[in-house]
Write an enzyme that holds these catalytic residues in place. Structure first.
Site, PDB file in Angstrom:
ATOM      1  N   HIS A  51       0.961  -1.210  -0.004  1.00 15.84           N
ATOM      2  CA  HIS A  51       0.015   0.040  -0.060  1.00 15.84           C
ATOM      3  C   HIS A  51       0.887   1.293  -0.072  1.00 15.84           C
ATOM      4  O   HIS A  51       2.071   1.300   0.146  1.00 15.84           O
ATOM      5  CB  HIS A  51      -1.000   0.006   1.236  1.00 15.84           C
ATOM      6  CG  HIS A  51      -0.608   0.138   2.505  1.00 15.84           C
ATOM      7  ND1 HIS A  51       0.295  -0.797   3.156  1.00 15.84           N
ATOM      8  CD2 HIS A  51      -0.439   1.148   3.370  1.00 15.84           C
ATOM      9  CE1 HIS A  51       0.763  -0.542   4.570  1.00 15.84           C
ATOM     10  NE2 HIS A  51       0.096   0.824   4.615  1.00 15.84           N
ATOM     11  N   HIS A  96       0.875   5.590   1.243  1.00 15.07           N
ATOM     12  CA  HIS A  96       0.306   6.592   2.019  1.00 15.07           C
ATOM     13  C   HIS A  96       0.910   7.823   1.371  1.00 15.07           C
ATOM     14  O   HIS A  96       2.045   8.011   0.966  1.00 15.07           O
ATOM     15  CB  HIS A  96       0.700   6.715   3.563  1.00 15.07           C
ATOM     16  CG  HIS A  96       0.064   5.751   4.292  1.00 15.07           C
ATOM     17  ND1 HIS A  96      -1.125   5.825   4.701  1.00 15.07           N
ATOM     18  CD2 HIS A  96       0.624   4.494   4.671  1.00 15.07           C
ATOM     19  CE1 HIS A  96      -1.206   4.551   5.292  1.00 15.07           C
ATOM     20  NE2 HIS A  96      -0.416   3.966   5.439  1.00 15.07           N
ATOM     21  N   TYR A 145      11.649   3.677   0.247  1.00 17.07           N
ATOM     22  CA  TYR A 145      10.830   4.421  -0.746  1.00 17.07           C
ATOM     23  C   TYR A 145       9.909   5.321   0.056  1.00 17.07           C
ATOM     24  O   TYR A 145       8.733   5.153   0.178  1.00 17.07           O
ATOM     25  CB  TYR A 145       9.901   3.083  -1.161  1.00 17.07           C
ATOM     26  CG  TYR A 145      10.646   2.190  -1.602  1.00 17.07           C
ATOM     27  CD1 TYR A 145      11.645   2.118  -2.724  1.00 17.07           C
ATOM     28  CD2 TYR A 145      11.003   0.812  -0.955  1.00 17.07           C
ATOM     29  CE1 TYR A 145      12.462   1.126  -3.292  1.00 17.07           C
ATOM     30  CE2 TYR A 145      11.705  -0.171  -1.500  1.00 17.07           C
ATOM     31  CZ  TYR A 145      12.516  -0.016  -2.488  1.00 17.07           C
ATOM     32  OH  TYR A 145      13.194  -1.166  -3.120  1.00 17.07           O
TER      33      TYR A 145
END
Length: 133
Positions: A32, A34, A119
């Site tokens: 996922h 954010h 990342y």
């Protein structure tokens, strides 16, 4: 996601050029993402930007195993169908959201220090003096 980070970066870069937004924070985890964005004044179309990013990324990535519902909806099975949008009303809210975003790899047990996750926009923020190194 992280296995295709160059494709994701390309999709974001192209979308940013077509539909500008400021990236206050961004972190990509294995399953996922954010992000904390600020859109131009008078523009509140987060959905368009996510839709374009997802489509551009999906066209570059080999299809994963798809459920019948993915096939029916012509989906690649990479992304969840929706995203969660939160309007940040104060600078304190924004600071909390940025901190949550950038520390999320620690929360998920991927690293013990957010600076160790490759990342993340935390590296940009450290370089620009917006995050203590």
């Amino acid at each position: 996601m992280v296995g295709h980070i160059d494709h994701l970066r390309s999709a974001v870069r192209l979308t940013h050029a077509d539909h500008p937004f400021d990236i206050a924070a961004w972190v990509v985890l294995p399953d996922h993402i954010h992000a904390v964005w600020t859109l131009p004044v008078g523009d509140c179309d987060y959905s368009k930007r996510w839709s374009v990013i997802k489509a551009r990324f999906s066209r570059q990535v080999t299809a994963v195993r798809r459920r019948p519902s993915h096939i029916l909806r012509r989906e690649r099975g990479i992304w969840q169908r929706r995203f969660w949008e939160h309007h940040l009303r104060t600078e304190s809210d924004k600071a909390d959201a940025i901190r949550y975003c950038l520390t999320n790899p620690v929360k998920h047990g991927l690293v013990t220090d957010p600076r160790d996750w490759p990342y993340s926009s935390i590296h940009r923020d450290i370089k620009n003096g917006r995050w203590a190194a």
